[in-house]
Design a protein around this motif. Structure first.
Motif, PDB file in Angstrom:
ATOM      1  N   VAL A   1     -40.841  28.551  30.066  1.00  0.00           N
ATOM      2  CA  VAL A   1     -39.617  28.014  29.477  1.00  0.00           C
ATOM      3  C   VAL A   1     -38.747  29.190  29.063  1.00  0.00           C
TER       4      VAL A   1
ATOM      5  N   LYS B   1     -36.189  30.139  26.691  1.00  0.00           N
ATOM      6  CA  LYS B   1     -35.580  29.681  25.442  1.00  0.00           C
ATOM      7  C   LYS B   1     -34.076  29.932  25.410  1.00  0.00           C
TER       8      LYS B   1
ATOM      9  N   TYR C   1     -32.117  27.094  27.018  1.00  0.00           N
ATOM     10  CA  TYR C   1     -32.045  25.936  26.126  1.00  0.00           C
ATOM     11  C   TYR C   1     -31.040  26.176  24.996  1.00  0.00           C
ATOM     12  N   ASP C   2     -31.095  27.369  24.395  1.00  0.00           N
ATOM     13  CA  ASP C   2     -30.213  27.671  23.268  1.00  0.00           C
ATOM     14  C   ASP C   2     -28.747  27.667  23.677  1.00  0.00           C
TER      15      ASP C   2
ATOM     16  N   ARG D   1     -27.699  24.098  24.257  1.00  0.00           N
ATOM     17  CA  ARG D   1     -27.666  23.392  22.970  1.00  0.00           C
ATOM     18  C   ARG D   1     -26.380  23.724  22.220  1.00  0.00           C
TER      19      ARG D   1
ATOM     20  N   LEU E   1     -32.850  19.440  23.542  1.00  0.00           N
ATOM     21  CA  LEU E   1     -32.725  20.855  23.909  1.00  0.00           C
ATOM     22  C   LEU E   1     -33.394  21.742  22.864  1.00  0.00           C
TER      23      LEU E   1
ATOM     24  N   GLN F   1     -36.958  21.725  23.375  1.00  0.00           N
ATOM     25  CA  GLN F   1     -37.246  22.210  24.722  1.00  0.00           C
ATOM     26  C   GLN F   1     -38.031  21.192  25.556  1.00  0.00           C
TER      27      GLN F   1
ATOM     28  N   PRO G   1     -36.371  19.562  31.347  1.00  0.00           N
ATOM     29  CA  PRO G   1     -34.967  19.492  31.733  1.00  0.00           C
ATOM     30  C   PRO G   1     -34.605  18.215  32.495  1.00  0.00           C
TER      31      PRO G   1
ATOM     32  N   LEU H   1     -28.495  22.350  33.485  1.00  0.00           N
ATOM     33  CA  LEU H   1     -29.906  21.963  33.404  1.00  0.00           C
ATOM     34  C   LEU H   1     -30.624  22.207  34.722  1.00  0.00           C
TER      35      LEU H   1
ATOM     36  N   PHE I   1     -32.156  25.618  35.099  1.00  0.00           N
ATOM     37  CA  PHE I   1     -33.233  26.033  34.214  1.00  0.00           C
ATOM     38  C   PHE I   1     -34.425  26.501  35.050  1.00  0.00           C
TER      39      PHE I   1
END
Length: 102
Positions: free
Chosen positions: A3, A5, A8-9, A12, A48, A51, A54, A96, A99
């Motif tokens: 993952v 991060k 995601y951040d 988000r 998000l 986590q 996706p 997404l 990802f």
């Protein structure tokens, strides 16, 4: 699969900025539909933050995109603002798909 991060951040934060924009766009923030839009965006942000997968998040984003596309109560939000939000959801879906763990 690992993952990332940071991915995601970043997304988000983008969703958070949409929440603020939505708040400014709404003509009747107390309307049930307005609350639903805000809650749905918050749900995506929470997914998000934790986590989640996706593809699961993408399904929520796609539902929101469809809701913005088909919404017809223009007393709550204008058509141009709905188009802006719909495009933002399409952008989020595209992000997404990039990802690492998609």
């Amino acid at each position: 699969m690992l993952v990332n991060k940071q991915q995601y951040d970043q997304l988000r934060k983008y969703i958070q900025s949409l929440e603020y924009k939505l708040k400014d766009m709404l003509d009747d923030p107390g309307h049930a539909d307005a609350r639903r839009f805000k809650d749905d965006l918050r749900r995506v942000e929470d997914a998000l933050q934790t986590q989640k997968n996706p593809r699961t998040i993408e399904a929520d984003v796609k539902r929101l995109e469809h809701a913005f596309k088909t919404y017809d109560n223009l007393s709550v939000i204008s058509q141009s603002e709905l188009n802006t939000l719909e495009n933002a959801m399409e952008h989020a879906r595209n992000q997404l798909r990039k990802f690492d763990n998609y």
